[in-house]
Design a protein around this motif. Structure first.
Motif, PDB file in Angstrom:
ATOM      1  N   ARG A  24       1.116  -1.349  -0.273  1.00  0.00           N
ATOM      2  CA  ARG A  24       0.060  -0.075   0.028  1.00  0.00           C
ATOM      3  C   ARG A  24       1.038   1.229  -0.135  1.00  0.00           C
ATOM      4  N   THR A  62       2.142   1.739  -3.524  1.00  0.00           N
ATOM      5  CA  THR A  62       1.315   2.019  -4.521  1.00  0.00           C
ATOM      6  C   THR A  62       0.535   3.536  -4.110  1.00  0.00           C
ATOM      7  N   PHE A  63       1.316   4.129  -3.104  1.00  0.00           N
ATOM      8  CA  PHE A  63       0.447   5.519  -2.631  1.00  0.00           C
ATOM      9  C   PHE A  63      -0.837   5.299  -1.914  1.00  0.00           C
ATOM     10  N   LEU A  64      -1.394   4.319  -1.518  1.00  0.00           N
ATOM     11  CA  LEU A  64      -2.498   4.209  -0.947  1.00  0.00           C
ATOM     12  C   LEU A  64      -2.351   4.345   0.727  1.00  0.00           C
ATOM     13  N   LYS A 110       2.686   7.128 -10.732  1.00  0.00           N
ATOM     14  CA  LYS A 110       1.560   6.082 -10.863  1.00  0.00           C
ATOM     15  C   LYS A 110       1.104   5.315 -12.040  1.00  0.00           C
ATOM     16  N   LEU A 167      -2.155  -2.269  -9.395  1.00  0.00           N
ATOM     17  CA  LEU A 167      -2.243  -2.970  -8.095  1.00  0.00           C
ATOM     18  C   LEU A 167      -3.513  -3.854  -8.411  1.00  0.00           C
ATOM     19  N   PHE A 201      -6.105  -6.279  -6.177  1.00  0.00           N
ATOM     20  CA  PHE A 201      -6.657  -6.292  -4.813  1.00  0.00           C
ATOM     21  C   PHE A 201      -7.004  -7.940  -4.537  1.00  0.00           C
ATOM     22  N   ASN A 220     -12.499  -5.542  -6.056  1.00  0.00           N
ATOM     23  CA  ASN A 220     -12.451  -3.954  -6.281  1.00  0.00           C
ATOM     24  C   ASN A 220     -13.042  -3.776  -7.696  1.00  0.00           C
ATOM     25  N   LEU A 221     -13.667  -4.531  -8.475  1.00  0.00           N
ATOM     26  CA  LEU A 221     -14.163  -4.035  -9.669  1.00  0.00           C
ATOM     27  C   LEU A 221     -15.132  -2.854  -9.535  1.00  0.00           C
ATOM     28  N   PHE A 222     -15.585  -2.328 -10.631  1.00  0.00           N
ATOM     29  CA  PHE A 222     -16.699  -1.291 -10.575  1.00  0.00           C
ATOM     30  C   PHE A 222     -18.078  -2.074 -10.901  1.00  0.00           C
ATOM     31  N   ALA A 248     -10.500   3.650 -17.608  1.00  0.00           N
ATOM     32  CA  ALA A 248      -9.267   4.361 -17.157  1.00  0.00           C
ATOM     33  C   ALA A 248      -8.285   4.734 -18.356  1.00  0.00           C
ATOM     34  N   VAL A 276      -8.324   8.480 -17.964  1.00  0.00           N
ATOM     35  CA  VAL A 276      -7.003   8.806 -17.280  1.00  0.00           C
ATOM     36  C   VAL A 276      -5.935   9.131 -18.262  1.00  0.00           C
ATOM     37  N   ARG A 335      -7.928  -5.056 -16.169  1.00  0.00           N
ATOM     38  CA  ARG A 335      -8.021  -3.804 -15.842  1.00  0.00           C
ATOM     39  C   ARG A 335      -6.495  -3.204 -15.626  1.00  0.00           C
ATOM     40  N   ALA A 336      -5.986  -3.810 -14.547  1.00  0.00           N
ATOM     41  CA  ALA A 336      -4.489  -2.984 -14.359  1.00  0.00           C
ATOM     42  C   ALA A 336      -3.462  -3.166 -15.580  1.00  0.00           C
ATOM     43  N   LEU A 384      -3.310  -0.354 -18.668  1.00  0.00           N
ATOM     44  CA  LEU A 384      -2.793   1.109 -18.431  1.00  0.00           C
ATOM     45  C   LEU A 384      -1.234   1.016 -18.695  1.00  0.00           C
TER      46      LEU A 384
END
Ligand SMILES: Nc1ncnc2c1ncn2[C@@H]1O[C@H](COP(=O)(O)OP(=O)(O)OP(=O)(O)O)[C@@H](O)[C@H]1O
Ligand SMILES: [Mg+2]
Lengths: 216, 253
Positions: B47, B50-52, B88, B93, B95, B99-101, B113, B117, B161-162, B165
Motif C-alpha cells: 500500500r 502504491t501510494f494508498l 502512478k 495493483l 487487490f 474491487n471491480l466497478f 481508465a 485517465v 484492468r490493471a 494501463l
C-alpha cells in the motif's frame, strides 16, 4: 356545481402545488449533496454547524420553518419584502428542509460504498472528482433511490403546508371552494389529486429503479 | 534495469510500528514473491509502494524518478502531485477482493481508465481491452457485469484492468485469497503466463507452490522487516533463519 367546474377552480392550486414540488426537488437534490459533503468534512468549523442545521431541520415542524422563513425577515430584522416573497419563502423553506433530509440520505449512501472502490480508482489514476462522479455517485444513486422515493412522496403531501403562509396551493383552493359550495366534493377531488400525483411519482421512481437494476 | 528502489522505509499506525526498516529493489522482468505471517506488514508495504498509504520515512524511486525522499529530520517527503500522478502510471495493483466497478460492464471496467485517465481514443482502448480479455480467456464476457462472474473471472478482469494501463510493475496482494480453492489455479496460471512474457510482478502470497514455481526471488517478511530473501530454492528449500524455518514448518503442518 359539477365536477368539471370544481376541477377548473382547483386547477390553479394544483399548478402551484406542482410548482412547489418541482422547484423543491430541483434545488434540494443538488443542495443536499453539497450539505452531505459539508457534513462529512473533516473541518469541524464546517461539519458542526451543518450538523446543527440538519438536526434543526429534522427536529422542528416544516410548518414552523415556513413561518420563520416568511415572517422572520420582517419580525427579526425589520426588512419588509415584496408581495412575491410569499412564494419564494415557500420554496426556500421547502428547499432547506428537504436538502437536510436528502443530505443524510446521500451521506448514508456515500458511506456505504466500500473503501476498495476509492482505492481501486486511486491506483488507476482517477482524480478525486472523476472518482466521485464516475465511480461513487452512480452507485450511491442506485442505493439511495428507495429512500429518495419515500421523501419525494412525503414532499407531494407536504406541499399542502404552504397554506400556513397563505400560498394558494391545491389545499387552500379546495378549502375555499368547500366552504363556498358547502360541499365535501372539493376535498375529495383534492385527495384524488394527491393520490394520482403520488402514483405518478412512484411510477417514475420505479422506472428509474428498474433502469438501474442492470447490476448489483 | 532497476524499476523500483526502496530504501529504509518505516511505517507505523499510531504507536504500532508495522514496517520497521525495509529496503528493496525490483528489476525489469523479475517475479518477486513476498511471504510472511499474518500481520507482518506485507499489505502495508504494497500500500505504501502504491501510494494508498503514506510512509513515515524512507526513499522510494521508480524508474530513476524520486517519488519519496526523506528530509533531514527523517520524515518522508512526497514529490509534488503532478510527479506522483506520472509515477502512478508505472505500476498497477491487483487487490485481494478485486474491487471491480460493479456498475461498469467488464469491458468498461477495462477501458474506462485508459480513456479517462490516459486520454486514449476509445477505439484504441477497445482494441487493447478486447485483446487483454481474450488473453484472460474471457472474450465472451465483454458485456457481462461483475456480479455475473465467478470470483476467478472477476479477478482476471481486475488483472486485465490493471494491465490496460501498461504498467511497468504489477503488484498483487494475495490475489487468490478471496477465491474458492478450486479457482486459485486459473489466477496462478494467468500470473505464470505474464511471467513468461517478462512482466515484472511483486506478488504477496500464501501459495508456497506458486512462490516456488514462478518466483525468481522470494522475500520473507516478519514483524516489519525482511528476514531473508533469495531464490525460491534458498528461502523455501534451505532457509537460514529460525523465523523462516518456523514459518515454513507451520505452513506444512
Ligand atoms: N489502517 C490501519 N490502522 C491501524 N493498524 C493497521 C492498519 N493497517 C494495518 N494495520 C496493522 O498493521 C499490521 C500489519 O498489517 P498488514 O495488513 O500489512 O499485514 P499483512 O502482512 O498483510 O497480513 P495478512 O497476511 O493478514 O494480510 C497489523 O497489525 C495490522 O493490524
Ligand atoms: Mg495483507
Amino acid at each position: 356545481m359539477d365536477l368539471s367546474m370544481i376541477l377548473m377552480k382547483l386547477a390553479e392550486g394544483m399548478l402551484v402545488s406542482i410548482e412547489i414540488f418541482v422547484l423543491t426537488l430541483l434545488f434540494s437534490l443538488p443542495l443536499g449533496l453539497l450539505v452531505a459533503f459539508g457534513r462529512m468534512s473533516k473541518c469541524l468549523l464546517l461539519s458542526l454547524p451543518i450538523k446543527l442545521y440538519i438536526s434543526i431541520m429534522r427536529g422542528t415542524p416544516l410548518m414552523l420553518q415556513l413561518m420563520v422563513v416568511y415572517y422572520g425577515p420582517y419580525y427579526l430584522l425589520g426588512i419588509s419584502l415584496p408581495r412575491g416573497y410569499r412564494f419564494i419563502a415557500v420554496i426556500v423553506g421547502f428547499v432547506i428542509n428537504y436538502a437536510a433530509y436528502f443530505s443524510e440520505i446521500y451521506r448514508g449512501g456515500i458511506e456505504s460504498i466500500s473503501l476498495g472502490q476509492y482505492e481501486a480508482a486511486k491506483v488507476l489514476g482517477y482524480s478525486r472528482t472523476q472518482t466521485f462522479f464516475r465511480i461513487i455517485l452512480p452507485q450511491v444513486i442506485k442505493r439511495i433511490l428507495p429512500s429518495v422515493t419515500n421523501e419525494t412522496i412525503t414532499l407531494v403531501k407536504d406541499t399542502s403546508l404552504a397554506q400556513v403562509i397563505s400560498v394558494s396551493e391545491m389545499f387552500i383552493a379546495a378549502k375555499a371552494l368547500a366552504s363556498k359550495e358547502q360541499s365535501v366534493v372539493p376535498f375529495f377531488a383534492a385527495g384524488v389529486f394527491y393520490y394520482i400525483f403520488n402514483y405518478l411519482v412512484a411510477f417514475v421512481m420505479e422506472w428509474l429503479e428498474n433502469k438501474l437494476a442492470y447490476y448489483r | 534495469m532497476k524499476l523500483l528502489e526502496l530504501k529504509n522505509m518505516k511505517k507505523g499506525f499510531g504507536s504500532l510500528e508495522v514496517i520497521r526498516d525495509i529496503s528493496l529493489e525490483i528489476y525489469q522482468g523479475e517475479v518477486v514473491a513476498v511471504i510472511g505471517p499474518s500481520g507482518s506488514g506485507k499489505s502495508t508495504l504494497l500500500r505504501c509502494l502504491t501510494f494508498l498509504d503514506t510512509m513515515d520515512s524512507g526513499e522510494l524511486t521508480y524508474m530513476g524518478r524520486k517519488a519519496v525522499t526523506t528530509d533531514r529530520s527523517g520524515r518522508a517527503v512526497y514529490a509534488p502531485p503532478e510527479t506522483l500522478r506520472e509515477i502512478k502510471g508505472y505500476f498497477g495493483l491487483v487487490f485481494q477482493n478485486f474491487n471491480l466497478f460493479p456498475h461498469f460492464s467488464v469491458i468498461r471496467n477495462i477501458i474506462d481508465a485508459p480513456v479517462v485517465v490516459q486520454k486514449k481514443s476509445r477505439e484504441e482502448a477497445l482494441t487493447e481491452g478486447r485483446g487483454l480479455l481474450s488473453k484472460m480467456g474471457l472474450a465472451d464476457k465483454e458485456n457481462a457485469y461483475p456480479y455475473q462472474l465467478s470470483g476467478g473471472q472477476q479477478q482476471r478482469v481486475s488483472i486485465a484492468r490493471a494491465l490496460a494501463l501498461n504498467p511497468k510493475i504489477l503488484f498483487f496482494d494475495e490475489p487468490t485469497s478471496a477465491l474458492d480453492p478450486e479457482l486459485t489455479g486459473e489466477i496462478l496460471k494467468v500470473i505464470r503466463d505474464l511471467a513468461a512474457e517478462k512482466m515484472t510482478m511483486v506478488v504477496v502470497t500464501h501459495e508456497m507452490t506458486f512462490a516456488k514455481d514462478v518466483a525468481d526471488r522470494v522475500i520473507f517478511m516478519s514483524d516489519g522487516v525482511i528476514v531473508e530473501e533469495g531464490t525460491p530454492d534458498q528461502v523455501l528449500g534451505n532457509p537460514k533463519h529460525e523465523r523462516t524455518k518456523a514459518f515454513l514448518s507451520r505452513l506444512e503442518s
